[in-house]
Design a protein around this motif. Structure first.
Motif, PDB file in Angstrom:
ATOM      1  N   LEU A 116       0.852  -1.380   0.027  1.00 15.39           N
ATOM      2  CA  LEU A 116      -0.170  -0.090  -0.104  1.00 15.39           C
ATOM      3  C   LEU A 116       0.870   1.393   0.024  1.00 15.39           C
ATOM      4  O   LEU A 116       0.437   2.128  -0.722  1.00 15.39           O
ATOM      5  N   ILE A 117       1.996   1.313   0.815  1.00 16.20           N
ATOM      6  CA  ILE A 117       2.797   2.445   0.644  1.00 16.20           C
ATOM      7  C   ILE A 117       3.846   2.552  -0.309  1.00 16.20           C
ATOM      8  O   ILE A 117       4.075   3.658  -0.823  1.00 16.20           O
ATOM      9  N   SER A 118       4.685   1.495  -0.262  1.00 16.91           N
ATOM     10  CA  SER A 118       5.739   1.736  -1.453  1.00 16.91           C
ATOM     11  C   SER A 118       5.511   1.003  -2.743  1.00 16.91           C
ATOM     12  O   SER A 118       6.337   1.351  -3.835  1.00 16.91           O
ATOM     13  N   LYS A 119       4.665   0.188  -3.015  1.00 16.84           N
ATOM     14  CA  LYS A 119       4.343  -0.367  -4.417  1.00 16.84           C
ATOM     15  C   LYS A 119       2.675  -0.636  -4.652  1.00 16.84           C
ATOM     16  O   LYS A 119       2.613  -1.843  -4.736  1.00 16.84           O
ATOM     17  N   ASN A 120       1.964   0.408  -4.892  1.00 22.27           N
ATOM     18  CA  ASN A 120       0.638   0.219  -5.038  1.00 22.27           C
ATOM     19  C   ASN A 120       0.297   0.556  -6.633  1.00 22.27           C
ATOM     20  O   ASN A 120       1.119   0.669  -7.325  1.00 22.27           O
ATOM     21  N   CYS A 121      -1.173   0.515  -6.626  1.00 20.70           N
ATOM     22  CA  CYS A 121      -1.668   0.486  -8.082  1.00 20.70           C
ATOM     23  C   CYS A 121      -1.282   2.072  -8.591  1.00 20.70           C
ATOM     24  O   CYS A 121      -1.248   2.098  -9.909  1.00 20.70           O
ATOM     25  N   ASN A 122      -1.417   2.887  -7.636  1.00 19.32           N
ATOM     26  CA  ASN A 122      -0.841   4.466  -8.228  1.00 19.32           C
ATOM     27  C   ASN A 122       0.634   4.507  -8.950  1.00 19.32           C
ATOM     28  O   ASN A 122       0.969   5.386  -9.535  1.00 19.32           O
ATOM     29  N   HIS A 123       1.467   3.735  -7.961  1.00 17.82           N
ATOM     30  CA  HIS A 123       2.904   3.567  -8.478  1.00 17.82           C
ATOM     31  C   HIS A 123       3.030   3.204  -9.598  1.00 17.82           C
ATOM     32  O   HIS A 123       3.832   3.499 -10.474  1.00 17.82           O
ATOM     33  N   PHE A 124       2.008   2.084  -9.989  1.00 18.85           N
ATOM     34  CA  PHE A 124       1.885   1.299 -11.195  1.00 18.85           C
ATOM     35  C   PHE A 124       1.811   2.300 -12.391  1.00 18.85           C
ATOM     36  O   PHE A 124       2.389   2.273 -13.399  1.00 18.85           O
ATOM     37  N   THR A 125       0.810   2.974 -12.318  1.00 20.90           N
ATOM     38  CA  THR A 125       0.077   3.976 -13.373  1.00 20.90           C
ATOM     39  C   THR A 125       1.237   5.050 -13.441  1.00 20.90           C
ATOM     40  O   THR A 125       1.226   5.553 -14.576  1.00 20.90           O
ATOM     41  N   ASP A 126       1.863   5.389 -12.507  1.00 24.64           N
ATOM     42  CA  ASP A 126       2.688   6.633 -12.447  1.00 24.64           C
ATOM     43  C   ASP A 126       3.857   6.175 -13.252  1.00 24.64           C
ATOM     44  O   ASP A 126       4.580   7.011 -14.025  1.00 24.64           O
ATOM     45  N   ASP A 127       4.317   4.941 -12.914  1.00 24.31           N
ATOM     46  CA  ASP A 127       5.749   4.192 -13.679  1.00 24.31           C
ATOM     47  C   ASP A 127       5.227   4.338 -15.112  1.00 24.31           C
ATOM     48  O   ASP A 127       5.920   4.533 -15.906  1.00 24.31           O
ATOM     49  N   ILE A 128       4.050   3.881 -15.505  1.00 28.47           N
ATOM     50  CA  ILE A 128       3.601   3.601 -17.072  1.00 28.47           C
ATOM     51  C   ILE A 128       3.588   5.277 -17.592  1.00 28.47           C
ATOM     52  O   ILE A 128       3.995   5.345 -18.851  1.00 28.47           O
ATOM     53  N   CYS A 129       2.742   6.086 -16.795  1.00 30.46           N
ATOM     54  CA  CYS A 129       2.938   7.430 -17.426  1.00 30.46           C
ATOM     55  C   CYS A 129       4.036   8.092 -17.623  1.00 30.46           C
ATOM     56  O   CYS A 129       4.370   8.763 -18.754  1.00 30.46           O
ATOM     57  N   GLN A 130       4.969   7.696 -16.637  1.00 29.30           N
ATOM     58  CA  GLN A 130       6.337   8.541 -16.765  1.00 29.30           C
ATOM     59  C   GLN A 130       7.085   7.753 -18.007  1.00 29.30           C
ATOM     60  O   GLN A 130       7.611   8.484 -18.879  1.00 29.30           O
ATOM     61  N   ARG A 131       7.000   6.445 -18.257  1.00 33.91           N
ATOM     62  CA  ARG A 131       7.714   6.054 -19.408  1.00 33.91           C
ATOM     63  C   ARG A 131       7.240   6.162 -20.682  1.00 33.91           C
ATOM     64  O   ARG A 131       7.796   6.343 -21.867  1.00 33.91           O
ATOM     65  N   LEU A 132       5.826   6.396 -20.552  1.00 35.66           N
ATOM     66  CA  LEU A 132       5.134   6.714 -22.038  1.00 35.66           C
ATOM     67  C   LEU A 132       5.079   8.271 -22.251  1.00 35.66           C
ATOM     68  O   LEU A 132       5.067   8.558 -23.668  1.00 35.66           O
ATOM     69  N   THR A 133       4.975   8.960 -21.212  1.00 36.01           N
ATOM     70  CA  THR A 133       4.975  10.672 -21.558  1.00 36.01           C
ATOM     71  C   THR A 133       5.802  11.281 -21.137  1.00 36.01           C
ATOM     72  O   THR A 133       6.132  12.638 -21.245  1.00 36.01           O
ATOM     73  N   GLY A 134       6.621  10.910 -20.186  1.00 33.48           N
ATOM     74  CA  GLY A 134       7.709  11.648 -19.394  1.00 33.48           C
ATOM     75  C   GLY A 134       7.271  12.575 -18.366  1.00 33.48           C
ATOM     76  O   GLY A 134       7.871  13.143 -17.760  1.00 33.48           O
ATOM     77  N   ARG A 135       5.990  12.459 -18.118  1.00 33.08           N
ATOM     78  CA  ARG A 135       5.378  13.133 -17.078  1.00 33.08           C
ATOM     79  C   ARG A 135       4.847  11.963 -15.739  1.00 33.08           C
ATOM     80  O   ARG A 135       4.674  10.815 -15.908  1.00 33.08           O
TER      81      ARG A 135
END
Length: 221
Positions: A116-135
């Motif tokens: 919940l704190i270190s590797k949750n669903c929002n970390h996942f979507t943030d990782d995808i967003c950074q890799r695909l859009t740089g944001r």
């Protein structure tokens, strides 16, 4: 007030002609009805998924060392209350290229590594967003994790895991341009059967009926 800003930013954006399938959305869900009140104070507990090419991709917890990345019909993730969507831009990759990308991502997000704190669903979507859009995704979406790292002892037990409420049964992706689809499908079926043996036909955390979810089989480059 910050809560007003959150509400105004959390609005579904329209699609642009010619880019409907390639538009990338962050779909945001409430984990608790209390968000209706707490969001006005700049705080909420959210689940997020990435929508593109007509499907939504998320990350959930289960007890096994295999992919916890799953796909579901957009804006219908079971167990959560859909709130809104935010446009993240448009992809330059094809559907098959994105599929390879998400399968590679899945190899790094096993269900038993969810936290919940270190590797949750929002970390996942943030990782995808950074890799695909740089944001990055909006900071308020994952504010719980930032606060929880300081006050984890205050978090309710009910939030210690996010389940997708279904057995990890992999979905086979067939590329229309793949001439060897039948052979790969056969191999995938054998591997799926092996994975089913591994989990011993156990339901993840809840047998509650839910919209169909398909897990993404992870691959390594």
């Amino acid at each position: 007030m910050e809560g007003s800003t959150l509400s105004s930013n959390c609005a579904t954006s329209g699609t642009y002609e010619g880019y409907v399938d390639r538009e990338l959305f962050l779909n945001i869900y409430d984990l608790t009805p209390m968000n209706a009140y707490s969001i006005w104070f700049g705080f909420g507990i959210f689940h997020t998924g990435i929508e593109v090419y007509g499907m939504e991709y998320g990350f959930g917890a289960h007890d096994y060392s295999i992919s916890g990345v799953f796909e579901v019909e957009p804006r219908s993730c079971p167990g959560f209350i859909y709130r809104c969507s935010i446009s993240l831009g448009h992809l330059s990759m094809s559907a098959s290229e994105f599929r390879e990308f998400i399968e590679t991502m899945a190899s790094d997000y096993h269900g038993d590594t969810y936290h919940l704190i270190s590797k949750n669903c929002n970390h996942f979507t943030d990782d995808i967003c950074q890799r695909l859009t740089g944001r990055r995704i909006p900071g308020w979406v994952n504010r719980l994790a930032k606060l929880g790292s300081l006050f984890s002892c205050l978090l309710p037990d009910s939030l210690e895991a996010t389940t997708v409420k279904q057995m990890p049964e992999y979905h086979t992706y067939d590329d229309d341009d793949d001439d060897d689809g039948s052979d790969s499908g056969s191999n995938a079926s054998s591997q799926d059967a092996s994975q089913s043996d591994e989990v011993d036909q156990k339901v993840l955390l809840s047998p509650t009926p839910a919209p169909e979810i398909a897990f993404i089989k992870g691959i390594s480059r």
